[in-house]
Scaffold this motif. Sequence first.
Motif, mmCIF file in Angstrom:
data_model
loop_
_atom_site.group_PDB
_atom_site.id
_atom_site.type_symbol
_atom_site.label_atom_id
_atom_site.label_comp_id
_atom_site.label_asym_id
_atom_site.label_seq_id
_atom_site.Cartn_x
_atom_site.Cartn_y
_atom_site.Cartn_z
ATOM 1 N N ARG A 88 0.841 -1.209 0.000
ATOM 2 C CA ARG A 88 0.000 0.000 0.000
ATOM 3 C C ARG A 88 0.874 1.257 0.000
ATOM 4 N NH1 ARG A 88 -4.488 1.016 4.793
ATOM 5 N NH2 ARG A 88 -5.295 3.005 4.056
ATOM 6 N N TYR A 103 1.040 1.622 12.172
ATOM 7 C CA TYR A 103 1.370 1.640 10.730
ATOM 8 C C TYR A 103 2.736 2.321 10.611
ATOM 9 C CZ TYR A 103 -3.217 0.288 8.831
ATOM 10 O OH TYR A 103 -4.359 -0.387 8.482
ATOM 11 N N GLU A 154 2.209 4.979 7.505
ATOM 12 C CA GLU A 154 1.777 6.304 7.941
ATOM 13 C C GLU A 154 2.950 7.267 8.110
ATOM 14 O OE1 GLU A 154 -1.332 6.096 10.966
ATOM 15 O OE2 GLU A 154 -2.633 6.281 9.239
ATOM 16 N N ARG A 200 -6.175 0.364 15.396
ATOM 17 C CA ARG A 200 -6.252 1.254 14.226
ATOM 18 C C ARG A 200 -7.002 2.506 14.665
ATOM 19 N NH1 ARG A 200 -10.137 -1.185 11.450
ATOM 20 N NH2 ARG A 200 -9.822 -0.024 9.531
ATOM 21 N N CYS A 201 -6.517 3.662 14.202
ATOM 22 C CA CYS A 201 -7.234 4.869 14.600
ATOM 23 C C CYS A 201 -8.643 4.826 14.038
ATOM 24 C CB CYS A 201 -6.489 6.120 14.143
ATOM 25 S SG CYS A 201 -6.350 6.273 12.378
ATOM 26 N N THR A 202 -8.830 4.125 12.925
ATOM 27 C CA THR A 202 -10.146 4.054 12.287
ATOM 28 C C THR A 202 -11.024 2.927 12.833
ATOM 29 O OG1 THR A 202 -9.053 2.749 10.597
ATOM 30 C CG2 THR A 202 -9.454 5.048 10.052
ATOM 31 N N ARG A 255 -9.548 4.022 6.437
ATOM 32 C CA ARG A 255 -8.849 5.162 5.836
ATOM 33 C C ARG A 255 -8.958 5.129 4.314
ATOM 34 N NH1 ARG A 255 -2.697 5.466 5.589
ATOM 35 N NH2 ARG A 255 -2.896 3.532 6.719
HETATM 36 O O1 LIG Z 1 -4.521 3.860 12.497
HETATM 37 C C1 LIG Z 1 -5.012 4.564 11.650
HETATM 38 C C2 LIG Z 1 -4.908 4.187 10.240
HETATM 39 O O2 LIG Z 1 -4.898 5.336 9.461
HETATM 40 C C3 LIG Z 1 -6.007 3.257 9.845
HETATM 41 O O3 LIG Z 1 -5.904 2.884 8.518
HETATM 42 P P1 LIG Z 1 -6.858 1.728 7.994
HETATM 43 O O4 LIG Z 1 -8.270 2.168 8.155
HETATM 44 O O5 LIG Z 1 -6.484 1.534 6.562
HETATM 45 O O6 LIG Z 1 -6.566 0.523 8.822
#
Ligand SMILES: O=C[C@H](O)COP(=O)(O)O
Length: 537
Positions: free
Chosen positions: A138, A186, A190, A315-317, A474
Amino acid sequence: MSSSNTLFSEESAIPDPFRIDTPLEVSEYLLDGRLEPWEGELQRIESAIETAVDGVYAPKHLGSCPVMDEAAGAAAVASTKRAWNNGMGLWPTLSVDARIKHVEDFTHRMIEARDEVVRLMVWEIGKPYKECCVEFDRTIEYIRDSIDALKDLDRASSRFVIESGIYAQIRRAPLGPTLCMGPYNYPLNETFATLIPALLMGNPVIIKPPRHGKLLFAPLMEAFRDCFPAGVVNLVFGNRRLVKPILESGVINVLAFIGSSEAANAMRLLHPSPNRLRCILGLGAKNAAVVMESADMDLAVSEAVSGSLSFSGQRCTALKILFVHENVVDEFIRRFNEGLKTMTIGMPWDEGVRITPLPEPGKIEYLTDLVADAEAHGARVVNPGGGAVDRSLFHPAVLYPVNGEMKVYHEEQFGPVVPIVPFKDVETPIRYIIESRYGQQMSIFSDDAAEVASLVDPMVNQVCRVNVNCLCQRGPDVFPFTGRKDSAEGTLSVGDALRCFSIRTLVAAKGTPRNKTLLSDIARTHKSNFLSTDFIM
Ligand SMILES: O=C[C@H](O)COP(=O)(O)O
């Protein structure tokens, strides 16, 4: 589900491609285009995974990294400052196509290091092997897409504008010395989500890898050195002691940080003129799912399981709280527990494994405390074995019924704990989202178009992405990724990030015939744009 005595009965159980036989001792860092020896303090890096040696389980020694000091921080600042040279350095004045060439050369070298980077990531943060591969690939795709986006942006923004008798050439210009710091969950992707747009736009950078997930930068160090001019990429290792003088110097114009809101605020205030520091931040979130009575239950459950527990909820998401209508909550929980069977617990290299050891010290204790606090306030762990601890593995715990008296209702657990809140009136989750300090995303599960429509409009003004019958995430990385309130500053997606790491400037002149010729001449000699022929008048 693996039992404690089958996880690692002996070292030889580790599949060969994943073995780390010799610890990776990193004793260099990258500064001013040179790999400098580090002779100071070293940090012992241990794996997220506990392995057995002579029947005793302990994290594995993976290697060591410099813990750089204040003087090293000052040296990194000086190197970046030289590369910037008040905007007149080689990198900020290089043509866009030449910058792209440097990044492409680096990308080829990076691809050669894929296996080693992935292997280190698996060990350091315990992320499942396949997910580490996805993270790597990615990242490569993000770089390539960013290059394409830059070509489009550059062409679009380098045209002449003639407006109200003024000739103008609008240019995208770099911002200056940039500090890039990614998160442990990440560590590669990230960090690169800020590093690459920063570089492409002409900014020299200091990279400070995260506390966990730093060894994997070592295989990239020579490629950084070989592919970029001196001082454009500086790679340093350390903690607050290193970061403090970097920000206090006042030389850094951009802080690109992915991590907690608290850390971002503290760092911003280290800068002598915080208002002058552009912050591009990806921060905390407490994304909620709202499961309405009309929801397709199969879909809602499978998305909720994956949304809350992928990479063990780190994951933040991630979906960090699930609001489920009281008329369907029993069925939802029954099916959710069934769905948990897809969340295989084990080692990151096991086929199909989803829940893996947690790398953060103290995390197991924190999650155990969250569960105990919820239980003390009336919730139960509704999945058998939930919350069990097996060294650094935490078995997912589904908590029900959760309410506002519990810590887990408010705190970002960033781990495999799933709070479920029953609701009668949709006002309850709406109020929760409105009152949250965060504003990243949310998910709505409903089969009723009118119901969805009535929620979407108010919610897009609270969060930055409303997912309908879909988990929060994300990607794809060409979609805008940001947040309101304490969740983000700036937009970290392909294209948008290029804009974040640059400023629109212009050269304007009175619209006289003489000035028209003059500006055309300036345009011919200006290197920072592609200057397609339609630009020249
Ligand atoms: O931890 C935060 C990331 O930006 C989450 O990315 P992701 O939704 O692809 O796992």
